[in-house]
Design a protein around this motif. Structure first.
Motif, PDB file in Angstrom:
ATOM      1  N   ALA A 151       1.047  -1.138  -0.278  1.00  0.00           N
ATOM      2  CA  ALA A 151       0.172   0.221  -0.118  1.00  0.00           C
ATOM      3  C   ALA A 151       0.977   1.509   0.039  1.00  0.00           C
ATOM      4  CB  ALA A 151      -0.976  -0.432   1.143  1.00  0.00           C
ATOM      5  N   ARG A 152       1.941   0.884   0.786  1.00  0.00           N
ATOM      6  CA  ARG A 152       2.645   2.444   0.777  1.00  0.00           C
ATOM      7  C   ARG A 152       3.324   2.754  -0.657  1.00  0.00           C
ATOM      8  NH1 ARG A 152       7.063   1.867   3.944  1.00  0.00           N
ATOM      9  NH2 ARG A 152       7.649   4.036   4.435  1.00  0.00           N
ATOM     10  N   GLN A 153       4.135   1.800  -1.100  1.00  0.00           N
ATOM     11  CA  GLN A 153       4.794   1.778  -2.789  1.00  0.00           C
ATOM     12  C   GLN A 153       3.729   2.122  -3.140  1.00  0.00           C
ATOM     13  OE1 GLN A 153       7.858   0.868  -3.412  1.00  0.00           O
ATOM     14  NE2 GLN A 153       7.688   0.825  -1.551  1.00  0.00           N
ATOM     15  N   LEU A 154       1.838   2.211  -3.488  1.00  0.00           N
ATOM     16  CA  LEU A 154       1.187   2.412  -4.538  1.00  0.00           C
ATOM     17  C   LEU A 154       1.121   3.652  -3.980  1.00  0.00           C
ATOM     18  CD1 LEU A 154      -0.954  -1.111  -4.020  1.00  0.00           C
ATOM     19  CD2 LEU A 154       0.335  -0.342  -6.693  1.00  0.00           C
ATOM     20  N   ASP A 155       0.676   4.000  -3.376  1.00  0.00           N
ATOM     21  CA  ASP A 155       0.321   5.608  -2.687  1.00  0.00           C
ATOM     22  C   ASP A 155       1.041   6.141  -2.778  1.00  0.00           C
ATOM     23  OD1 ASP A 155      -2.047   5.307  -1.260  1.00  0.00           O
ATOM     24  OD2 ASP A 155      -1.519   4.435   0.138  1.00  0.00           O
ATOM     25  N   GLN A 156       2.743   5.800  -3.284  1.00  0.00           N
ATOM     26  CA  GLN A 156       3.649   6.508  -4.298  1.00  0.00           C
ATOM     27  C   GLN A 156       3.908   6.480  -6.208  1.00  0.00           C
ATOM     28  OE1 GLN A 156       7.409   5.736  -2.058  1.00  0.00           O
ATOM     29  NE2 GLN A 156       6.488   5.137  -0.470  1.00  0.00           N
ATOM     30  N   ARG A 157       3.422   4.957  -6.128  1.00  0.00           N
ATOM     31  CA  ARG A 157       3.491   4.930  -7.596  1.00  0.00           C
ATOM     32  C   ARG A 157       3.077   4.051  -7.843  1.00  0.00           C
ATOM     33  NH1 ARG A 157       7.003   1.936 -11.024  1.00  0.00           N
ATOM     34  NH2 ARG A 157       7.519   3.169 -13.052  1.00  0.00           N
ATOM     35  N   VAL A 158       1.796   4.462  -8.324  1.00  0.00           N
ATOM     36  CA  VAL A 158       0.561   2.790  -8.852  1.00  0.00           C
ATOM     37  C   VAL A 158       1.471   1.885 -10.479  1.00  0.00           C
ATOM     38  CG1 VAL A 158      -1.335   1.851  -9.301  1.00  0.00           C
ATOM     39  CG2 VAL A 158      -1.014   4.275  -8.379  1.00  0.00           C
ATOM     40  N   THR A 159       1.534   0.733 -10.119  1.00  0.00           N
ATOM     41  CA  THR A 159       1.769   0.278 -11.502  1.00  0.00           C
ATOM     42  C   THR A 159       0.806  -1.076 -10.995  1.00  0.00           C
ATOM     43  OG1 THR A 159       3.392  -1.621  -9.949  1.00  0.00           O
ATOM     44  CG2 THR A 159       4.668   0.244 -11.149  1.00  0.00           C
ATOM     45  N   ALA A 160       0.911  -1.536 -12.354  1.00  0.00           N
ATOM     46  CA  ALA A 160      -0.466  -2.797 -12.648  1.00  0.00           C
ATOM     47  C   ALA A 160       0.388  -3.979 -12.218  1.00  0.00           C
ATOM     48  CB  ALA A 160      -0.171  -3.128 -13.723  1.00  0.00           C
ATOM     49  N   ALA A 161       1.454  -4.212 -11.932  1.00  0.00           N
ATOM     50  CA  ALA A 161       1.443  -5.349 -11.031  1.00  0.00           C
ATOM     51  C   ALA A 161       1.368  -4.797  -9.645  1.00  0.00           C
ATOM     52  CB  ALA A 161       3.565  -5.340 -11.250  1.00  0.00           C
ATOM     53  N   MET A 162       1.861  -3.641  -9.251  1.00  0.00           N
ATOM     54  CA  MET A 162       2.031  -3.795  -7.923  1.00  0.00           C
ATOM     55  C   MET A 162      -0.004  -3.218  -7.229  1.00  0.00           C
ATOM     56  SD  MET A 162       4.362  -3.174  -6.242  1.00  0.00           S
ATOM     57  CE  MET A 162       4.425  -2.437  -4.948  1.00  0.00           C
ATOM     58  N   VAL A 163      -1.265  -3.507  -8.349  1.00  0.00           N
ATOM     59  CA  VAL A 163      -2.268  -3.604  -7.490  1.00  0.00           C
ATOM     60  C   VAL A 163      -2.392  -4.688  -8.567  1.00  0.00           C
ATOM     61  CG1 VAL A 163      -4.333  -2.523  -9.109  1.00  0.00           C
ATOM     62  CG2 VAL A 163      -2.637  -0.983  -8.689  1.00  0.00           C
ATOM     63  N   ALA A 164      -1.778  -5.704  -8.699  1.00  0.00           N
ATOM     64  CA  ALA A 164      -2.282  -7.273  -8.851  1.00  0.00           C
ATOM     65  C   ALA A 164      -2.032  -7.764  -7.481  1.00  0.00           C
ATOM     66  CB  ALA A 164      -1.748  -7.166 -10.585  1.00  0.00           C
ATOM     67  N   GLN A 165      -0.546  -7.959  -7.079  1.00  0.00           N
ATOM     68  CA  GLN A 165       0.088  -8.289  -6.452  1.00  0.00           C
ATOM     69  C   GLN A 165      -0.740  -7.666  -4.975  1.00  0.00           C
ATOM     70  OE1 GLN A 165       1.911 -10.264  -6.831  1.00  0.00           O
ATOM     71  NE2 GLN A 165       2.038 -10.237  -3.714  1.00  0.00           N
ATOM     72  N   PHE A 166      -1.422  -6.331  -4.878  1.00  0.00           N
ATOM     73  CA  PHE A 166      -2.325  -6.436  -3.221  1.00  0.00           C
ATOM     74  C   PHE A 166      -3.941  -6.677  -3.729  1.00  0.00           C
ATOM     75  CE2 PHE A 166      -5.462  -2.888  -2.059  1.00  0.00           C
ATOM     76  CZ  PHE A 166      -4.729  -2.597  -0.434  1.00  0.00           C
ATOM     77  N   GLY A 167      -3.659  -7.104  -4.629  1.00  0.00           N
ATOM     78  CA  GLY A 167      -4.862  -7.678  -4.937  1.00  0.00           C
ATOM     79  C   GLY A 167      -5.110  -9.377  -4.664  1.00  0.00           C
ATOM     80  N   VAL A 168      -3.928 -10.045  -4.719  1.00  0.00           N
ATOM     81  CA  VAL A 168      -3.798 -11.116  -4.265  1.00  0.00           C
ATOM     82  C   VAL A 168      -3.842 -11.318  -2.679  1.00  0.00           C
ATOM     83  CG1 VAL A 168      -2.053 -12.923  -4.277  1.00  0.00           C
ATOM     84  CG2 VAL A 168      -2.872 -11.821  -7.158  1.00  0.00           C
ATOM     85  N   ALA A 169      -2.377 -10.419  -2.173  1.00  0.00           N
ATOM     86  CA  ALA A 169      -2.212 -10.180  -0.943  1.00  0.00           C
ATOM     87  C   ALA A 169      -3.564 -10.653  -0.201  1.00  0.00           C
ATOM     88  CB  ALA A 169      -1.243  -9.440  -0.612  1.00  0.00           C
ATOM     89  N   PHE A 170      -4.805  -8.580  -0.694  1.00  0.00           N
ATOM     90  CA  PHE A 170      -5.619  -8.793  -0.138  1.00  0.00           C
ATOM     91  C   PHE A 170      -6.765 -10.014   0.264  1.00  0.00           C
ATOM     92  CE2 PHE A 170     -10.082  -6.589  -0.013  1.00  0.00           C
ATOM     93  CZ  PHE A 170      -9.561  -6.507   1.517  1.00  0.00           C
ATOM     94  N   ARG A 171      -7.167 -10.080  -0.717  1.00  0.00           N
ATOM     95  CA  ARG A 171      -8.104 -11.417  -1.177  1.00  0.00           C
ATOM     96  C   ARG A 171      -7.734 -12.506  -0.590  1.00  0.00           C
ATOM     97  NH1 ARG A 171      -8.073  -9.252  -6.261  1.00  0.00           N
ATOM     98  NH2 ARG A 171      -6.691 -11.071  -7.167  1.00  0.00           N
ATOM     99  N   ASP A 172      -6.458 -13.076  -0.496  1.00  0.00           N
ATOM    100  CA  ASP A 172      -5.784 -13.663   0.258  1.00  0.00           C
ATOM    101  C   ASP A 172      -6.160 -13.770   2.265  1.00  0.00           C
ATOM    102  OD1 ASP A 172      -4.640 -16.654   0.744  1.00  0.00           O
ATOM    103  OD2 ASP A 172      -3.200 -15.319   1.382  1.00  0.00           O
ATOM    104  N   LEU A 173      -6.414 -12.468   2.540  1.00  0.00           N
ATOM    105  CA  LEU A 173      -6.068 -12.642   3.900  1.00  0.00           C
ATOM    106  C   LEU A 173      -7.669 -12.141   3.936  1.00  0.00           C
ATOM    107  CD1 LEU A 173      -4.781 -11.266   6.516  1.00  0.00           C
ATOM    108  CD2 LEU A 173      -5.744  -9.431   5.956  1.00  0.00           C
ATOM    109  N   ARG A 174      -8.593 -11.892   3.152  1.00  0.00           N
ATOM    110  CA  ARG A 174     -10.119 -11.705   3.449  1.00  0.00           C
ATOM    111  C   ARG A 174     -10.647 -12.983   3.120  1.00  0.00           C
ATOM    112  NH1 ARG A 174     -12.802  -8.115  -0.934  1.00  0.00           N
ATOM    113  NH2 ARG A 174     -12.655 -10.276  -1.788  1.00  0.00           N
TER     114      ARG A 174
END
Length: 109
Positions: free
Chosen positions: A63-86
């Motif tokens: 999230a910290r990295q995405l708030d600084q610079r959004v990339t498709a790969a980071m958004v995808a990884q964030f989504g995977v990590a979030f869905r896994d936790l949820r």
């Protein structure tokens, strides 16, 4: 003292400043940030425990990295990590026992 030991306090200071800058930016813009969304999720997810620590650290870092610079790969990884936790959340009770669904179906016919 090793170079690594000397860097840790500096890294912690830099990380704290980045977090403060991101919070201030979010407050000034009124927009939700990735880090803010994770903190809001944590605040309402009473089921989170110490066993979820690694996932939360990962999500905060992404999230910290995405708030600084959004990339498709980071958004995808964030989504995977979030869905896994949820997906580890205890299942919620069903919204209805089915009776209301039957009544709604009968009304619409």
């Amino acid at each position: 003292m090793t170079a690594n030991a000397e860097q840790r306090p500096i890294e912690a200071t830099v990380d704290a400043q980045i977090d403060a800058d991101l919070r201030q930016k979010a407050e000034e813009s009124g927009e939700l940030t990735f880090l803010g969304s994770i903190e809001a999720f944590i605040a309402v997810s009473r089921w989170l425990g110490p066993e979820h620590g690694p996932a939360l650290v990962t999500l905060r870092a992404l999230a910290r990295q995405l708030d600084q610079r959004v990339t498709a790969a980071m958004v995808a990884q964030f989504g995977v990590a979030f869905r896994d936790l949820r997906s580890q959340a205890p299942s919620a009770p069903p919204a209805s026992d089915g009776v209301e669904d039957i009544i709604d179906e009968a009304r619409s016919s």
